[in-house]
Every structure is written in C-alpha cells, then in structure tokens.
Write a protein that holds these residues in place. Sequence first.
Motif, short mmCIF file in Angstrom:
data_model
loop_
_atom_site.label_atom_id
_atom_site.label_comp_id
_atom_site.label_asym_id
_atom_site.label_seq_id
_atom_site.Cartn_x
_atom_site.Cartn_y
_atom_site.Cartn_z
N MET A 104 0.84 -1.19 0.00
CA MET A 104 0.00 0.00 0.00
C MET A 104 0.88 1.24 0.00
SD MET A 104 -3.47 0.91 2.05
CE MET A 104 -2.84 0.82 3.73
N ALA A 105 0.78 2.02 -1.07
CA ALA A 105 1.57 3.24 -1.23
C ALA A 105 0.69 4.44 -0.91
CB ALA A 105 2.11 3.33 -2.65
N ALA A 106 0.98 5.11 0.19
CA ALA A 106 0.17 6.24 0.65
C ALA A 106 0.85 7.57 0.42
CB ALA A 106 -0.17 6.07 2.13
N SER A 107 1.90 7.57 -0.39
CA SER A 107 2.64 8.81 -0.62
C SER A 107 3.31 8.74 -1.98
CB SER A 107 3.69 9.01 0.48
OG SER A 107 4.50 10.13 0.20
N PHE A 110 9.17 8.31 -0.73
CA PHE A 110 9.59 7.20 0.10
C PHE A 110 10.39 7.75 1.27
CE2 PHE A 110 9.73 2.86 0.78
CZ PHE A 110 11.00 2.33 0.94
N GLY A 111 9.86 7.60 2.49
CA GLY A 111 10.56 8.09 3.67
C GLY A 111 10.37 9.57 3.89
N VAL A 112 11.10 10.10 4.85
CA VAL A 112 11.03 11.53 5.17
C VAL A 112 12.41 12.15 5.06
CG1 VAL A 112 9.06 11.27 6.71
CG2 VAL A 112 11.36 11.03 7.63
N GLY A 113 12.43 13.47 4.85
CA GLY A 113 13.71 14.17 4.69
C GLY A 113 13.72 14.94 3.40
N PHE A 141 -3.01 2.14 -4.07
CA PHE A 141 -2.58 3.52 -3.99
C PHE A 141 -3.63 4.35 -3.26
CE2 PHE A 141 1.16 3.17 -6.40
CZ PHE A 141 0.94 2.38 -7.52
N VAL A 142 -3.19 5.06 -2.21
CA VAL A 142 -4.06 5.97 -1.48
C VAL A 142 -3.34 7.30 -1.29
CG1 VAL A 142 -5.25 4.10 -0.27
CG2 VAL A 142 -3.24 5.15 0.77
N ILE A 207 2.53 -4.50 3.29
CA ILE A 207 3.66 -3.59 3.34
C ILE A 207 3.16 -2.18 3.13
CG2 ILE A 207 5.87 -2.94 2.31
CD1 ILE A 207 6.15 -5.86 1.40
N ASN A 208 3.34 -1.32 4.13
CA ASN A 208 2.86 0.04 4.04
C ASN A 208 4.01 1.00 3.74
OD1 ASN A 208 -0.07 -0.08 4.91
ND2 ASN A 208 0.88 -1.11 6.64
N LEU A 209 3.80 1.88 2.79
CA LEU A 209 4.83 2.85 2.40
C LEU A 209 4.37 4.25 2.76
CD1 LEU A 209 5.63 1.44 -1.14
CD2 LEU A 209 6.81 0.94 0.99
#
Length: 209
Positions: A104-107, A110-113, A141-142, A207-209
């Motif tokens: 599940m891709a919610a963004s 990938f990651g923060v920064g 995809f959300v 797997i949550n992204l």
Amino acid sequence: MAKELDCRKMECPAPVLETKKSLENEALSQIRVLVDNDAAVENVSRFLTYAGFEVGVESDGTMSVVEGTRDQAAAIKLAAGSAGRSGSGIESSAKESPAKIMVMAASSKFGVGDDDLGAKLMINFIKTLKEMGTDLWRLVFVNHGVTFATVDSAVLDELHELEASGVTILVCGTCLTHLDLMEKKAIGQTTNMLDIVTAMQLADKVINL
C-alpha cells in the motif's frame, strides 16, 4: 558466450535488472556492463559476484565498465537454475502456493527528509516491485500515492506490466476526487476503503509505504 550491455544514463535499479535479465536468458561466461554512476558499479558488481563471476571494474572517471567472467560449464549450470532465484540473487524456498503480499503506497515519496530524493526512491521502488514475482498480490494507492496511477505517472509502463502479470491494482476513489485526478486515472480499479480493508484481511502480509 559473451555480451555487452550499455546501461549508461540508467538510474538504479535498472542496470542490475538488465544484467539479471541477460543472465536469465543466456548462458553467459563473460559480460561487460557499461554504467556511469557509482551506485550502479557497486550494485552490478555485487550481483555478478553472487552469480559466480570474477568481477573487475575499469573507470575513466566518467564511464565505468563492470566486467564479469566465469567458467562456461558453470554458466550453463547456473543459467539452468536461475528460475529458482528471485530478486537480486536470493534463493527462493519451495512453496505450494505463493504468499499474498499487499503493498500500500500512501505517498508519492519514500521516507522523510529530502523530498526530491524521496520521490526518486519511490519511483525506483515501484519499478523494482516486479522482482517480488508471484508473491505480489495487490498494489494499493491511497492519498498522494494515487498520482502514480495517472496519465502523468513516471511508472505507468511498469504498472501496466504488473497488471498484465496478474497483480491487482487498486486506486482510492476518494483520493482521486480530492486531488481532482479522477479523469486522469490511467490504470487500476477505482476502489473504496471497504475494499482496501478487506484486501488487508485477506493478505498474508501488508507492506505500508
């Protein structure tokens, strides 16, 4: 048998995937991979070493040549067994049926920064998802992740390939509407939160992204 691959101007993980594809299709005893970045040099070298090659690298500061050589008999034997391998060279365990993995891709990142880096990493991640093989069951995809399912997506070709292989792609309708992207959706089934929750319950792993 020898082969040369020109993987210059390709971003990771494309050089490794092209190398892997060549080794799966041909019993190569020698391969030369042309790359133009340090990450590709390291990744291709590591992959070839795992595949039983003696690896050497020559570089002029702009372009590098990763050259691998191995015994022809070993090449034939390893090529015959390549169907039992997945990813970047991890042996697959025998299974009666594949696991049902839902990603599940919610963004769109990938990651923060660093946002630019995060966007590149997410694109590379999606392009590499096919290496999960038949274990990948649902791709959802959300939120801003729905942008990958639109006509402007940088990974639209890869998503079509996944869908053709049997992966179900679900795209949040509420998210598309909120972002005014419904008319731009180019792939996948428009879905709702009930369908997403149900898919999570049926999946062996999420797997949550």
